[in-house]
Design a protein around this motif. Structure first.
Motif, PDB file in Angstrom:
ATOM      1  N   ALA A  72     -78.284 -83.243 -36.617  1.00 23.21           N
ATOM      2  CA  ALA A  72     -78.732 -84.610 -36.322  1.00 23.21           C
ATOM      3  C   ALA A  72     -78.475 -84.955 -34.863  1.00 23.21           C
ATOM      4  O   ALA A  72     -77.486 -84.522 -34.267  1.00 23.21           O
ATOM      5  CB  ALA A  72     -77.999 -85.589 -37.221  1.00 23.21           C
ATOM      6  N   LEU A  73     -79.352 -85.766 -34.322  1.00 23.84           N
ATOM      7  CA  LEU A  73     -79.207 -86.228 -32.930  1.00 23.84           C
ATOM      8  C   LEU A  73     -79.190 -87.762 -32.938  1.00 23.84           C
ATOM      9  O   LEU A  73     -80.059 -88.385 -33.555  1.00 23.84           O
ATOM     10  CB  LEU A  73     -80.390 -85.696 -32.116  1.00 23.84           C
ATOM     11  CG  LEU A  73     -80.193 -85.661 -30.607  1.00 23.84           C
ATOM     12  CD1 LEU A  73     -79.045 -84.742 -30.234  1.00 23.84           C
ATOM     13  CD2 LEU A  73     -81.464 -85.175 -29.930  1.00 23.84           C
ATOM     14  N   THR A  74     -78.159 -88.327 -32.287  1.00 26.48           N
ATOM     15  CA  THR A  74     -78.019 -89.795 -32.308  1.00 26.48           C
ATOM     16  C   THR A  74     -78.014 -90.339 -30.892  1.00 26.48           C
ATOM     17  O   THR A  74     -77.395 -89.768 -29.996  1.00 26.48           O
ATOM     18  CB  THR A  74     -76.692 -90.177 -33.007  1.00 26.48           C
ATOM     19  OG1 THR A  74     -76.741 -89.666 -34.330  1.00 26.48           O
ATOM     20  CG2 THR A  74     -76.515 -91.698 -33.054  1.00 26.48           C
ATOM     21  N   MET A  75     -78.660 -91.471 -30.726  1.00 30.61           N
ATOM     22  CA  MET A  75     -78.663 -92.129 -29.414  1.00 30.61           C
ATOM     23  C   MET A  75     -78.347 -93.619 -29.629  1.00 30.61           C
ATOM     24  O   MET A  75     -79.028 -94.299 -30.401  1.00 30.61           O
ATOM     25  CB  MET A  75     -80.037 -91.970 -28.771  1.00 30.61           C
ATOM     26  CG  MET A  75     -80.053 -92.373 -27.308  1.00 30.61           C
ATOM     27  SD  MET A  75     -81.525 -91.744 -26.512  1.00 30.61           S
ATOM     28  CE  MET A  75     -81.186 -92.169 -24.819  1.00 30.61           C
ATOM     29  N   THR A  76     -77.293 -94.087 -28.976  1.00 33.58           N
ATOM     30  CA  THR A  76     -76.904 -95.502 -29.117  1.00 33.58           C
ATOM     31  C   THR A  76     -77.633 -96.326 -28.070  1.00 33.58           C
ATOM     32  O   THR A  76     -78.182 -95.790 -27.101  1.00 33.58           O
ATOM     33  CB  THR A  76     -75.393 -95.691 -28.915  1.00 33.58           C
ATOM     34  OG1 THR A  76     -75.084 -95.313 -27.576  1.00 33.58           O
ATOM     35  CG2 THR A  76     -74.585 -94.872 -29.901  1.00 33.58           C
ATOM     36  N   CYS A  77     -77.551 -97.665 -28.255  1.00 35.26           N
ATOM     37  CA  CYS A  77     -78.160 -98.573 -27.272  1.00 35.26           C
ATOM     38  C   CYS A  77     -77.517 -98.362 -25.908  1.00 35.26           C
ATOM     39  O   CYS A  77     -78.188 -98.431 -24.876  1.00 35.26           O
ATOM     40  CB  CYS A  77     -77.982-100.027 -27.705  1.00 35.26           C
ATOM     41  SG  CYS A  77     -79.136-100.517 -28.978  1.00 35.26           S
ATOM     42  N   ALA A  78     -76.191 -98.112 -25.933  1.00 35.72           N
ATOM     43  CA  ALA A  78     -75.485 -97.906 -24.660  1.00 35.72           C
ATOM     44  C   ALA A  78     -76.076 -96.709 -23.925  1.00 35.72           C
ATOM     45  O   ALA A  78     -76.253 -96.733 -22.699  1.00 35.72           O
ATOM     46  CB  ALA A  78     -74.005 -97.691 -24.926  1.00 35.72           C
ATOM     47  N   ASP A  79     -76.416 -95.634 -24.697  1.00 39.77           N
ATOM     48  CA  ASP A  79     -77.047 -94.457 -24.069  1.00 39.77           C
ATOM     49  C   ASP A  79     -78.412 -94.815 -23.495  1.00 39.77           C
ATOM     50  O   ASP A  79     -78.764 -94.409 -22.383  1.00 39.77           O
ATOM     51  CB  ASP A  79     -77.224 -93.337 -25.109  1.00 39.77           C
ATOM     52  CG  ASP A  79     -75.881 -92.824 -25.617  1.00 39.77           C
ATOM     53  OD1 ASP A  79     -74.903 -92.914 -24.838  1.00 39.77           O
ATOM     54  OD2 ASP A  79     -75.803 -92.361 -26.778  1.00 39.77           O
TER      55      ASP A  79
END
Lengths: 347, 372
Positions: A72-79
């Motif tokens: 899985a690959l996750t991207m936060t708003c901060a990223d």
């Protein structure tokens, strides 16, 4: 009503109220309110947890290409806001990379990360001149109800209302002080107090900014960030001017009821009532136009007009504030001129 | 006649207008008084007292300078009325306060004294009627700058000291200089407590500060509403002395009170109010004369009435509540006793009653309960 009399009276009003504790307590609260933004920005800039809590940065977009979830690959708003590429993206096949980035773009387009600022914006929030502009803005409008203006209204009602409560109005007027002159002096003093409070907020904000840029020793970028100093001046005068009708409303409510407590309740109650009623009025097309021109809404619009906004909006806001001020001051003066003055009424 | 010449010399100290109107009347009064009191040592004593009274009075009129007949009255009202809803607080009050007088507004609680003062000070809007201060109905604010007033209850800023309060009011009224404050505090007996907060003062001390406030800038006219309320006897005596001193300096004092003794001792003229209306107005001495009653118990009340009815200087005599009530000039108790004793009727008790004004006040206001 001679101008010299008004100035003299205002000077002596200051002599009197500077010995009172209440204005200093209200100033302290106003300063506290205005400094919150600076230190929240400071903490958010230095601490990811705070940043994510404040800006909704914990919200994330996640894609998994197998059942176990290991890939899985996750991207936060901060990223997203800080243009950080999630680790592992470059190891994915090109097709999956494209799929992931398109998903992120769609997710972001939904407004999921609108509240999250970039690191540079957090930094501007605690460095001058933007920290000062933001402090004044925070003072005049914090959240759904403007707390700073409410404090000013409490001060205005108290300054006039205590004269009724202690019976000192009778003592003041029996010596030949004109009623209009007295009211004008109190209004002038309140405006000057607000202006001084804004100056105090600006100076303390500058001091806070200095402290915020000095505390972390590894920060070497300095106190000043790009920003326009002229904005500070404009927001300063705009806020001070915008407070005029709110002060006049409090004075009117107080002379109408001859009571400090009722004056505060009536004027603050109006602000709260309008804040509740305005969104409801906006639901109706016909009444929405009315809602836009109510007192608190006019104040909000005036202080929210962008500094570089269209001249027509600025002029409209200016005239609305002027009209409310003139009408409310005239009404207060008319009532005050005609009321019999009794002894101490208490509160 | 030598006596007449003495009277004329003493009366010369009075203003010309006053003499033109009253000189002959006063000389006639002195002659009559001497005629009734006869000759001998006693007559000489009475005459000496009369001349001394005349001299004191003449001196006071001379010092007053502006005199009671000079110029227009300081305060004049014409049909002044104030109605609150269904309550008539002041009903068609017409009065005139001469310059240099201590003028008493006397009446029971709720009779309209404070409302009247409030209207004169621009604090209360009259429902109808007019008034003028210093002979002018224009520019009330300007006139008020010449007046020092303390109404009903001294109201000052509780968190400021007595000195700071005076300084503040001195500043907003532009009255006097900062260095005057020490003298004022000294004058009202607050020199030691001037730097204490007003909230720590007793009622008597608050009244004293109120007096100091009223005296700021040495005003021409003072409005004092119940000035001795809450004061100790020494404080009350100080106020009485102060009022007399102010009037002697030519100031005019309008004093509202329900304490009859206070008005009797301090005022030259008095206006009695009841339920918002004027009951009577005149000089205190006239009113006292009108209310001069001596109540006596004798060995034979009926015979006493017969004897006194035949006496020239007794105005009226009757039996009331088992006592003989005699209307006669003040200080005539000894003469009454002597006159009755010659006819074999002896006085076994006298009761001049405290304050003839009080009895008169109760009569005219109909406040027999003594609510005043």
């Amino acid at each position: 009503m001679a101008r010299a009399d008004v100035l003299r009276l205002a000077r002596w009003e200051w002599f009197k109220i500077r010995r009172l504790r209440m204005p200093w307590v209200l100033l302290g609260l106003a300063v506290l309110i205005s400094q919150l933004g600076i230190w929240v920005n400071y903490l958010a800039y230095h601490n990811d947890t705070v940043k994510e809590v404040v800006g909704g940065g914990t919200a994330s977009y996640s894609v998994s290409w197998d059942q176990s979830g290991e890939s899985a690959l996750t991207m936060t708003c901060a990223d997203v806001v800080n243009d950080r590429i999630p680790s592992g993206l470059d190891q994915l096949p090109r097709e999956q990379q494209r799929e992931f980035l398109e998903g992120v773009a769609a997710w972001r387009a939904d407004g999921s990360c609108d509240n999250l600022q970039s690191l540079a914006e957090y930094r501007k929030g605690f460095t001058v001149p933007d920290s000062i502009t933001a402090s004044i803005s925070d003072f005049s409008s914090l959240g759904p109800v403007a707390l700073g203006p409410l404090l000013v209204m409490v001060l205005a009602a108290s300054l006039v209302g205590t004269e009724y409560a202690w019976g000192t109005l009778r003592t003041v007027l029996s010596g030949g002080t004109g009623r209009r002159t007295l009211l004008a002096a109190k209004l002038l003093l309140l405006v000057l107090l607000c202006a001084h409070a804004l100056v105090a907020i600006s100076l303390i904000s500058a001091a806070s900014s200095l402290a915020a840029t000095v505390i972390p020793p590894d920060e070497a970028r300095g106190l000043v960030d790009p920003g326009r100093w002229s904005d500070v001046v404009i927001i300063f005068f705009r806020t001070a001017y915008g407070l005029l009708p709110l002060i006049a409303l409090s004075i009117l409510a107080t002379v109408l009821t001859c009571s400090r407590g009722l004056g505060i309740a009536l004027s603050v109650g109006y602000v709260i009532a309008e804040s509740i009623a305005s969104p409801l009025l906006q639901l109706n097309d016909t009444l929405a136009g009315v809602a836009d021109h109510l007192l608190v809404e006019s104040f909000r619009s005036w202080t929210a007009v962008p500094v570089t906004g269209p001249f027509a909006d600025t002029l409209q806001g200016f005239l609305a504030i002027l009209a409310y001020t003139v009408v409310l001051v005239a009404a207060a003066s008319w009532v005050f001129q005609r009321r019999d003055i009794g002894g101490a009424l208490g509160d | 006649m030598f006596a007449d010449r003495v009277y004329r010399v003493l009366l010369a100290a009075y203003p010309r207008e006053f003499r033109r109107e009253y000189e002959d009347l006063m000389i006639q009064f002195c002659r009559d008084r001497m005629r009734y009191d006869g000759g001998g040592i006693r007559g000489l004593l009475v005459w000496t007292q009369l001349v001394a009274d005349l001299a004191t009075s003449a001196l006071r009129e001379h010092e007053r300078g502006s005199g009671m007949t000079k110029g227009r009255p300081v305060i004049e009202t014409e049909s002044l009325t104030k109605i609150y809803g269904n309550i008539v607080a002041v009903d068609g009050l017409s009065m005139s306060v001469p310059r240099g007088h201590a003028f008493g507004l006397l009446g029971p609680n709720g009779s309209g004294k404070t409302t009247t003062m409030g209207m004169l000070l621009g604090l209360v809007r009259p429902t109808s009627g007019t008034f003028s201060l210093f002979g002018s109905s224009d520019g009330l604010e300007e006139s008020l700058r010449r007046i020092g007033a303390i109404i009903e209850y001294p109201s000052f800023y509780p968190y400021l000291t007595g000195r700071e309060n005076l300084r503040y009011f001195q500043g907003i009224f532009e009255r006097g200089a900062p260095q005057d404050i020490d003298g004022l505090l000294e004058k009202v007996g607050l020199a030691d407590r001037g730097d204490d907060r007003f909230s720590t003062y007793s009622l008597g001390m608050k009244q004293r500060l109120g007096l100091a406030f009223a005296l700021l800038g040495d005003p021409e006219v003072l409005f004092l509403d119940e000035p001795t309320n809450g004061m100790d006897p020494a404080g009350m005596a100080d106020v009485r002395y102060l009022v007399r001193e102010l009037c002697a300096d030519g100031r005019t004092v309008l004093l509202a009170s329900h304490i009859l003794n206070e008005v009797e001792q301090m005022c030259d003229s008095v206006l009695i109010m009841s339920n918002g209306t004027l009951v009577t107005q005149g000089s205190v001495s006239d009113i006292l004369r009108a209310g001069d009653h001596l109540r006596i118990s004798t060995t034979d009340d009926r015979k006493a009435v017969e004897i006194l009815s035949a006496t020239a200087w007794v105005e009226d005599v009757e039996i009331e509540d088992g006592e003989v009530v005699v209307s006669a000039p003040r200080g005539s108790a000894a003469e009454i006793s002597t006159a009755l004793g010659r006819s074999g009727v002896y006085v076994i008790g006298t009761n001049s009653g405290r304050g003839a004004l009080e009895r008169y006040f109760l009569e005219v206001t109909g406040d027999e309960e003594g609510g005043a």
